[in-house]
Design a protein around this motif. Sequence first.
Motif, PDB file in Angstrom:
ATOM      1  N   ALA A  98       0.815  -1.206   0.000  1.00 56.38           N
ATOM      2  CA  ALA A  98       0.000   0.000   0.000  1.00 56.38           C
ATOM      3  C   ALA A  98       0.851   1.260   0.000  1.00 56.38           C
ATOM      4  CB  ALA A  98      -0.930   0.001   1.218  1.00 56.38           C
ATOM      5  N   THR A  99       2.100   1.157   0.471  1.00 61.00           N
ATOM      6  CA  THR A  99       2.996   2.298   0.420  1.00 61.00           C
ATOM      7  C   THR A  99       3.235   2.726  -1.026  1.00 61.00           C
ATOM      8  OG1 THR A  99       4.096   1.607   2.460  1.00 61.00           O
ATOM      9  CG2 THR A  99       5.301   3.128   1.045  1.00 61.00           C
ATOM     10  N   SER A 100       3.359   1.762  -1.914  1.00 60.79           N
ATOM     11  CA  SER A 100       3.568   2.051  -3.335  1.00 60.79           C
ATOM     12  C   SER A 100       2.263   2.171  -4.110  1.00 60.79           C
ATOM     13  CB  SER A 100       4.428   0.954  -3.974  1.00 60.79           C
ATOM     14  OG  SER A 100       5.676   0.835  -3.332  1.00 60.79           O
ATOM     15  N   PHE A 101       1.221   1.494  -3.615  1.00 61.97           N
ATOM     16  CA  PHE A 101      -0.058   1.469  -4.324  1.00 61.97           C
ATOM     17  C   PHE A 101      -1.177   1.868  -3.357  1.00 61.97           C
ATOM     18  CE2 PHE A 101       2.760  -1.629  -6.333  1.00 61.97           C
ATOM     19  CZ  PHE A 101       2.734  -1.195  -7.655  1.00 61.97           C
ATOM     20  N   PRO A 102      -1.429   3.175  -3.201  1.00 65.70           N
ATOM     21  CA  PRO A 102      -2.442   3.659  -2.243  1.00 65.70           C
ATOM     22  C   PRO A 102      -3.853   3.215  -2.585  1.00 65.70           C
ATOM     23  CG  PRO A 102      -1.652   5.453  -3.635  1.00 65.70           C
ATOM     24  CD  PRO A 102      -0.743   4.286  -3.887  1.00 65.70           C
TER      25      PRO A 102
END
Length: 252
Positions: free
Chosen positions: A188-192
């Motif tokens: 999720a850090t890279s893909f919100p």
Amino acid sequence: MSETHAADAATMPPVDADERTRDRVRSAVLEHGPISAAQLGKLLGLTPAAVRRHLDTLDRNGVIEVKLVGNARSGAGRPARRYVLSRRGQSAMGNDYLDIARTALTQLAETGGEAAITAFAEQRFAKMEEDYRPIVDAAGDDITARSKALATALSGDGFVASSASFSFTATLAAEQLCQAHCPVQELATSFPQFCDAETAVFSRLLGTDVRRLSTLASGGHVCTTHIPTGRSGSKTTNPDTSTTSNHSQERP
């Protein structure tokens, strides 16, 4: 060597045995975390003293982290200590699965654009919505009760969630739903879109607009969702459309 020191040395396990046991503890925290010391001892067949000793060593080495978790059901009592693997610990264990998932999602974004990532995230959280719907609906129409039921459901799946009530004025009140653990934090850090999809699910389950105040993925200590309960007009006929852009405002 004195008799006392000789006796102590005889009862101490070899260093390699200690290391093997710590590896077992670390693996158990990775697989079952957030987990308490008592649960670890029961799972691995270790005494409380042995568990504490290995946890203290792993903590000092930065391999694990302690999360203080409130009582999800009542909110009362002292916070409980739960152990999870730190980012350093994750790296030490080897994160091939994470690298594979990130690579796959990156390629998906390159071929299908952000819409493809959004569709993937929504599909992943559709099962959560399906599973949680009966639990939340059983709490009735009261948003506060539904929020606490949602926290209980999340905790049952290892999210270590709690829901606390806040009153700002006589007509303005809210719940804050907190999650101390997220299984897709690194992704999720890279893909919100993962955070956005989960927030939209919460909004539909609760039947009201919600707002993410912070997330683990964006650097927060917990994921915090603001749920208005005492404001006129908090209901919405299309809740998921109001939550999809929250991630950009989630810095704690």
